[in-house]
Design an enzyme around this catalytic site. Structure first.
Site, short mmCIF file in Angstrom:
data_model
loop_
_atom_site.label_atom_id
_atom_site.label_comp_id
_atom_site.label_asym_id
_atom_site.label_seq_id
_atom_site.Cartn_x
_atom_site.Cartn_y
_atom_site.Cartn_z
N GLU A 202 0.82 -1.21 0.00
CA GLU A 202 0.00 0.00 0.00
C GLU A 202 0.86 1.26 0.00
O GLU A 202 0.32 2.37 0.07
CB GLU A 202 -0.94 0.01 1.20
N GLU A 218 5.19 2.42 3.93
CA GLU A 218 3.89 1.76 3.90
C GLU A 218 2.77 2.78 3.67
O GLU A 218 1.60 2.43 3.64
CB GLU A 218 3.64 1.00 5.19
N ARG A 220 2.09 7.09 1.84
CA ARG A 220 2.18 7.85 0.60
C ARG A 220 3.26 8.92 0.66
O ARG A 220 3.24 9.79 1.53
CB ARG A 220 0.83 8.51 0.31
N ALA A 261 1.16 4.93 11.79
CA ALA A 261 0.09 4.49 10.89
C ALA A 261 -1.03 5.53 10.84
O ALA A 261 -1.45 6.07 11.87
CB ALA A 261 -0.45 3.15 11.35
N ALA A 277 0.50 7.71 15.75
CA ALA A 277 -0.43 7.11 14.81
C ALA A 277 -1.75 7.88 14.80
O ALA A 277 -2.28 8.27 15.83
CB ALA A 277 -0.69 5.65 15.19
N GLY A 284 -0.87 25.07 10.04
CA GLY A 284 -1.56 26.03 10.89
C GLY A 284 -2.12 25.46 12.17
O GLY A 284 -2.70 26.20 12.99
N ASN A 316 -3.35 14.48 22.99
CA ASN A 316 -3.71 14.17 24.38
C ASN A 316 -5.04 13.42 24.38
O ASN A 316 -6.06 13.94 23.91
CB ASN A 316 -3.83 15.46 25.19
#
Length: 341
Positions: A202, A218, A220, A261, A277, A284, A316
């Site tokens: 992917e 993994e 783009r 991820a 992840a 901004g 958080n």
């Protein structure tokens, strides 16, 4: 930026170039090589593509051999057997490309690792490239596709179209040393993949973008983005490229970064940075910068942290606030994995 290459390509029925394959492009070649080519071909001043015939290729082979350029001589000799259009491309200056053969030479230079992303002028290239049907019978002009499909059927063949795009996949032209690519359709010609890079199923890498290597991709890598060595891009992660809202800001990472991820970056990162992840950082976005005691020292726009090293970005889980801490652990990436990329 002197570059030279002999190529074999495809033209439509009007004689327009659709694509060009350069087996052995030369970056900053010897003046003697160019002189040998000029003895056979009329290479004009500036950045011009010159078509030549198979019999000219034989003469080029002799000239290169006499000048001591064995590889180019062997290539020229092989081109004497061509039944496809031949072209010689000389780039004197790194101006905006003016022809399809020039665009393709610049894309080859990137994928051959002879230049790095942002190291070559590609301004206006989209206007020069046609949308092409990349098929089981090579590149076909979209306007001529229906006739070719009918011809194939009448001859008892099925013409399969893999994709319709301005860019072909890189591996039909260049397979760099020391890389793994799980799905070759997801890496475009003009990608720059450093040795030790793995692009998983992917993963994706656009043109004028890539990795220094080693690293795991993994997610783009958008146009214009460069990931330095030791950096991993997690599954579903993305980078905001120069064609997707990044403007004039060059997005990329320093060394040994980890983009988790489904995370993403819209600012450049320094060395040893980690993005949690699922967290997408836009320029901004307001970031609470925490001190060593975990207290908010200041709140800034993410762009003010661009390029800084040893940062850990996270959300958080209680307040939903975007926070930045010193990345003391500097996440040790999987050395064993990279060693076998």
């Amino acid at each position: 930026m002197l570059s030279f290459a002999l190529g074999i390509g495809t033209q439509n029925t009007q004689g327009d170039w659709l694509e060009v394959y350069y087996p052995a492009p030369q970056f900053e070649p010897s003046a003697k090589l160019i002189e040998a080519a000029r003895r056979v071909l009329t290479l004009p001043e500036g950045n011009q593509a010159v078509s030549f015939l198979p019999e000219d290729a034989g003469k080029l082979g002799d000239a290169f051999s006499e000048a001591g350029f064995t590889e180019q001589a062997e290539l020229a000799e092989a081109l004497t057997q061509s039944q496809r259009p031949l072209v010689a491309m000389l780039i004197d200056t790194d101006d905006a490309p003016a022809s399809v053969p020039e665009v393709y030479l610049k894309l080859h230079l990137l994928s051959h690792r002879l230049v790095k992303p942002h190291g070559i002028n590609l301004t206006g290239m989209f206007g020069l490239l046609k949308n092409i049907a990349w098929s089981s019978e090579g590149a076909i002009d979209i306007d001529e596709l229906s006739a070719r499909q009918l011809k194939a059927r009448l001859e008892g063949r099925t013409l399969s179209v893999d994709c319709v795009d301005k860019f072909p996949k890189m591996t039909d032209y260049v397979v760099p040393k020391g890389v793994r690519i799980a799905d070759t359709a997801r890496v475009r010609l003009g990608a720059h993949l450093g040795e030790g890079t793995t692009v998983m199923h992917e993963g994706f890498c656009n043109f004028n973008a890539g990795t220094e290597g080693p690293g795991m991709v993994e997610g783009r890598i958008s146009a214009g983005v460069m990931l330095k060595k030791g950096t991993d891009l997690g599954g579903g992660a993305s980078t905001m490229g120069t064609l997707s809202g990044g403007g004039n800001i060059v997005i990329g990472t320093g060394e040994n970064c980890l983009i988790g991820a489904n995370a993403g970056i819209g600012i450049p990162l320094g060395d040893r940075c980690t993005v949690e992840a699922g967290l997408y950082i836009t320029a901004g976005a307001k970031v609470a910068v925490l001190d060593e005691n975990g207290e908010v020292a200041e709140t800034v726009a993410a762009r003010q942290l661009a390029g800084q090293s040893d940062l850990l970005f996270l959300r958080n889980s209680t307040t939903g606030r975007l926070e930045c801490r010193t990345n003391k652990s500097a996440i040790a990436l999987n050395d064993a994995l990279h060693a076998h990329n």
